[in-house]
Design a protein around this motif. Structure first.
Motif, PDB file in Angstrom:
ATOM      1  N   LEU A  13     -11.197  10.263  -6.673  1.00 52.94           N
ATOM      2  CA  LEU A  13      -9.974   9.459  -6.755  1.00 52.94           C
ATOM      3  C   LEU A  13      -9.612   8.884  -5.386  1.00 52.94           C
ATOM      4  CD1 LEU A  13      -7.718  11.539  -9.151  1.00 52.94           C
ATOM      5  CD2 LEU A  13      -8.716   9.325  -9.573  1.00 52.94           C
ATOM      6  N   ARG A  14      -9.726   9.709  -4.334  1.00 49.35           N
ATOM      7  CA  ARG A  14      -9.416   9.238  -2.999  1.00 49.35           C
ATOM      8  C   ARG A  14     -10.317   8.090  -2.602  1.00 49.35           C
ATOM      9  NH1 ARG A  14      -9.965  14.194  -0.454  1.00 49.35           N
ATOM     10  NH2 ARG A  14      -8.463  15.084  -1.774  1.00 49.35           N
ATOM     11  N   ALA A  15     -11.556   8.180  -2.876  1.00 48.91           N
ATOM     12  CA  ALA A  15     -12.505   7.128  -2.534  1.00 48.91           C
ATOM     13  C   ALA A  15     -12.141   5.836  -3.283  1.00 48.91           C
ATOM     14  CB  ALA A  15     -13.923   7.577  -2.873  1.00 48.91           C
ATOM     15  N   ARG A  16     -11.796   6.000  -4.503  1.00 49.54           N
ATOM     16  CA  ARG A  16     -11.431   4.827  -5.321  1.00 49.54           C
ATOM     17  C   ARG A  16     -10.181   4.159  -4.769  1.00 49.54           C
ATOM     18  NH1 ARG A  16     -13.533   1.736  -9.096  1.00 49.54           N
ATOM     19  NH2 ARG A  16     -12.439   1.662 -11.019  1.00 49.54           N
ATOM     20  N   VAL A  17      -9.181   4.943  -4.359  1.00 53.74           N
ATOM     21  CA  VAL A  17      -7.930   4.415  -3.798  1.00 53.74           C
ATOM     22  C   VAL A  17      -8.219   3.740  -2.475  1.00 53.74           C
ATOM     23  CG1 VAL A  17      -5.694   5.094  -2.821  1.00 53.74           C
ATOM     24  CG2 VAL A  17      -6.421   6.022  -5.022  1.00 53.74           C
ATOM     25  N   GLU A  18      -9.087   4.319  -1.644  1.00 50.40           N
ATOM     26  CA  GLU A  18      -9.407   3.726  -0.342  1.00 50.40           C
ATOM     27  C   GLU A  18     -10.101   2.371  -0.512  1.00 50.40           C
ATOM     28  OE1 GLU A  18     -11.602   6.505   2.007  1.00 50.40           O
ATOM     29  OE2 GLU A  18      -9.933   7.919   2.066  1.00 50.40           O
ATOM     30  N   ARG A  19     -11.001   2.293  -1.454  1.00 56.25           N
ATOM     31  CA  ARG A  19     -11.670   1.001  -1.708  1.00 56.25           C
ATOM     32  C   ARG A  19     -10.653  -0.058  -2.140  1.00 56.25           C
ATOM     33  NH1 ARG A  19     -16.396   3.630  -4.500  1.00 56.25           N
ATOM     34  NH2 ARG A  19     -14.961   3.592  -6.220  1.00 56.25           N
ATOM     35  N   GLY A  20      -9.695   0.319  -2.984  1.00 58.55           N
ATOM     36  CA  GLY A  20      -8.651  -0.615  -3.418  1.00 58.55           C
ATOM     37  C   GLY A  20      -7.774  -1.058  -2.264  1.00 58.55           C
ATOM     38  N   GLN A  21      -7.478  -0.084  -1.354  1.00 58.08           N
ATOM     39  CA  GLN A  21      -6.666  -0.426  -0.190  1.00 58.08           C
ATOM     40  C   GLN A  21      -7.422  -1.361   0.738  1.00 58.08           C
ATOM     41  OE1 GLN A  21      -5.628   3.454   1.355  1.00 58.08           O
ATOM     42  NE2 GLN A  21      -3.691   3.501   0.178  1.00 58.08           N
ATOM     43  N   ASP A  22      -8.699  -1.152   0.906  1.00 51.52           N
ATOM     44  CA  ASP A  22      -9.503  -2.045   1.754  1.00 51.52           C
ATOM     45  C   ASP A  22      -9.503  -3.465   1.184  1.00 51.52           C
ATOM     46  OD1 ASP A  22     -10.102  -0.059   3.533  1.00 51.52           O
ATOM     47  OD2 ASP A  22     -12.054   0.439   2.613  1.00 51.52           O
ATOM     48  N   ARG A  23      -9.703  -3.566  -0.092  1.00 57.87           N
ATOM     49  CA  ARG A  23      -9.692  -4.902  -0.723  1.00 57.87           C
ATOM     50  C   ARG A  23      -8.330  -5.567  -0.559  1.00 57.87           C
ATOM     51  NH1 ARG A  23     -11.990  -3.554  -6.401  1.00 57.87           N
ATOM     52  NH2 ARG A  23      -9.859  -4.112  -6.843  1.00 57.87           N
ATOM     53  N   LEU A  24      -7.270  -4.765  -0.693  1.00 58.92           N
ATOM     54  CA  LEU A  24      -5.909  -5.305  -0.558  1.00 58.92           C
ATOM     55  C   LEU A  24      -5.661  -5.766   0.868  1.00 58.92           C
ATOM     56  CD1 LEU A  24      -3.287  -5.811  -2.086  1.00 58.92           C
ATOM     57  CD2 LEU A  24      -2.559  -3.502  -1.473  1.00 58.92           C
ATOM     58  N   ARG A  25      -6.115  -5.018   1.879  1.00 59.79           N
ATOM     59  CA  ARG A  25      -5.936  -5.418   3.280  1.00 59.79           C
ATOM     60  C   ARG A  25      -6.706  -6.696   3.563  1.00 59.79           C
ATOM     61  NH1 ARG A  25      -7.686  -0.370   4.833  1.00 59.79           N
ATOM     62  NH2 ARG A  25      -6.065   1.008   4.179  1.00 59.79           N
ATOM     63  N   GLY A  26      -7.908  -6.817   3.039  1.00 56.75           N
ATOM     64  CA  GLY A  26      -8.706  -8.035   3.232  1.00 56.75           C
ATOM     65  C   GLY A  26      -8.025  -9.244   2.597  1.00 56.75           C
ATOM     66  N   ALA A  27      -7.480  -9.064   1.404  1.00 55.56           N
ATOM     67  CA  ALA A  27      -6.770 -10.165   0.737  1.00 55.56           C
ATOM     68  C   ALA A  27      -5.515 -10.538   1.521  1.00 55.56           C
ATOM     69  CB  ALA A  27      -6.422  -9.773  -0.695  1.00 55.56           C
ATOM     70  N   ALA A  28      -4.817  -9.535   2.078  1.00 57.93           N
ATOM     71  CA  ALA A  28      -3.608  -9.789   2.861  1.00 57.93           C
ATOM     72  C   ALA A  28      -3.942 -10.578   4.116  1.00 57.93           C
ATOM     73  CB  ALA A  28      -2.909  -8.479   3.205  1.00 57.93           C
ATOM     74  N   ASP A  29      -5.054 -10.223   4.758  1.00 64.84           N
ATOM     75  CA  ASP A  29      -5.470 -10.954   5.969  1.00 64.84           C
ATOM     76  C   ASP A  29      -5.791 -12.414   5.619  1.00 64.84           C
ATOM     77  OD1 ASP A  29      -5.143  -8.710   7.489  1.00 64.84           O
ATOM     78  OD2 ASP A  29      -7.280  -8.127   7.447  1.00 64.84           O
ATOM     79  N   ARG A  30      -6.523 -12.591   4.541  1.00 63.75           N
ATOM     80  CA  ARG A  30      -6.872 -13.958   4.127  1.00 63.75           C
ATOM     81  C   ARG A  30      -5.625 -14.743   3.706  1.00 63.75           C
ATOM     82  NH1 ARG A  30     -10.757 -11.075   1.384  1.00 63.75           N
ATOM     83  NH2 ARG A  30      -9.787 -11.567  -0.622  1.00 63.75           N
ATOM     84  N   LEU A  31      -4.704 -14.080   3.046  1.00 64.01           N
ATOM     85  CA  LEU A  31      -3.485 -14.753   2.579  1.00 64.01           C
ATOM     86  C   LEU A  31      -2.642 -15.218   3.756  1.00 64.01           C
ATOM     87  CD1 LEU A  31      -1.703 -15.582   0.212  1.00 64.01           C
ATOM     88  CD2 LEU A  31      -0.628 -13.335   0.326  1.00 64.01           C
ATOM     89  N   GLY A  32      -2.518 -14.400   4.789  1.00 60.82           N
ATOM     90  CA  GLY A  32      -1.740 -14.782   5.965  1.00 60.82           C
ATOM     91  C   GLY A  32      -2.321 -16.005   6.640  1.00 60.82           C
ATOM     92  N   SER A  33      -3.656 -16.006   6.814  1.00 63.85           N
ATOM     93  CA  SER A  33      -4.266 -17.158   7.481  1.00 63.85           C
ATOM     94  C   SER A  33      -4.206 -18.399   6.588  1.00 63.85           C
ATOM     95  CB  SER A  33      -5.704 -16.842   7.881  1.00 63.85           C
ATOM     96  OG  SER A  33      -6.495 -16.589   6.739  1.00 63.85           O
ATOM     97  N   ALA A  34      -4.354 -18.221   5.250  1.00 64.46           N
ATOM     98  CA  ALA A  34      -4.266 -19.365   4.334  1.00 64.46           C
ATOM     99  C   ALA A  34      -2.848 -19.935   4.335  1.00 64.46           C
ATOM    100  CB  ALA A  34      -4.680 -18.940   2.921  1.00 64.46           C
ATOM    101  N   LEU A  35      -1.875 -19.047   4.407  1.00 63.26           N
ATOM    102  CA  LEU A  35      -0.478 -19.502   4.444  1.00 63.26           C
ATOM    103  C   LEU A  35      -0.215 -20.299   5.714  1.00 63.26           C
ATOM    104  CD1 LEU A  35       2.332 -19.449   3.157  1.00 63.26           C
ATOM    105  CD2 LEU A  35       2.755 -17.307   4.356  1.00 63.26           C
ATOM    106  N   GLN A  36      -0.687 -19.817   6.844  1.00 63.64           N
ATOM    107  CA  GLN A  36      -0.492 -20.532   8.102  1.00 63.64           C
ATOM    108  C   GLN A  36      -1.211 -21.888   8.062  1.00 63.64           C
ATOM    109  OE1 GLN A  36      -1.855 -17.828  11.098  1.00 63.64           O
ATOM    110  NE2 GLN A  36       0.079 -16.666  11.133  1.00 63.64           N
TER     111      GLN A  36
END
Length: 176
Positions: A13-36
């Motif tokens: 379960l922890r591994a699964r949650v960490e993978r989801g968090q990594d994907r979410l952080r990557g999307a957040a980084d891309r979203l910030g730069s796309a917004l700018q």
């Protein structure tokens, strides 16, 4: 969910949650730069559009409309006095026509009969013997009393004699 040998384990379960968090952080980084990038792109478009905006075309249209209004005003200044004069003449003419139709001032050769209260009498049947009336002419009024007799028959004029034939001049013969 991944199940190891039919069991759900906390590590899994922890591994699964960490993978989801990594994907979410990557999307957040891309979203910030796309917004700018989107903000910068829209800012450039706004500046380009604002550079093309100018009050000069609006002022030009206002000046054209003002000139047209002034031309129409000059034309109206020339037309309206004549139109008002014609309307005044027509009104004066209609007023004169109305005055001639006023039954309170009969035309020459006509009269109006009024009872003692000043009400107009329109027919002989409305009169009774001994009644006092006013006969109103165009130039004044005279009092009268109804005698009760009908109008006397007018005498018939005598017929005119037939013209006598002219005597034929002497010395001229008959052609027929």
């Amino acid at each position: 969910m991944a199940v190891a040998a039919g069991r759900l384990t906390p590590g899994l379960l922890r591994a699964r949650v960490e993978r989801g968090q990594d994907r979410l952080r990557g999307a957040a980084d891309r979203l910030g730069s796309a917004l700018q990038a989107g903000v910068a792109r829209n800012e450039r478009r706004l500046l380009q559009t604002a550079g093309r905006l100018s009050p000069a075309p609006l002022h030009r249209r206002l000046d054209q409309r003002q000139a047209r209004l002034e031309a129409l005003s000059v034309r109206l200044d020339g037309v309206m006095p004549r139109r008002l004069e014609r309307a005044e003449d027509r009104l004066a003419s209609l007023s004169r026509a109305l005055t001639t139709l006023n039954p309170k001032t009969p035309k020459p050769g006509f009269a109006r009969i009024e009872d003692a209260q000043g009400a107009m009498i329109a027919s002989a049947a409305a009169l009774s013997p001994g009644q006092t009336v006013q006969i109103v002419f165009g130039d004044g009024a005279k009092g009268a009393t109804i005698d009760g007799e009908g109008a006397a028959a007018r005498p018939t004029p005598a017929p005119k004699p037939a013209p006598r034939p002219k005597p034929s001049p002497a010395g001229q013969g008959d052609l027929f």
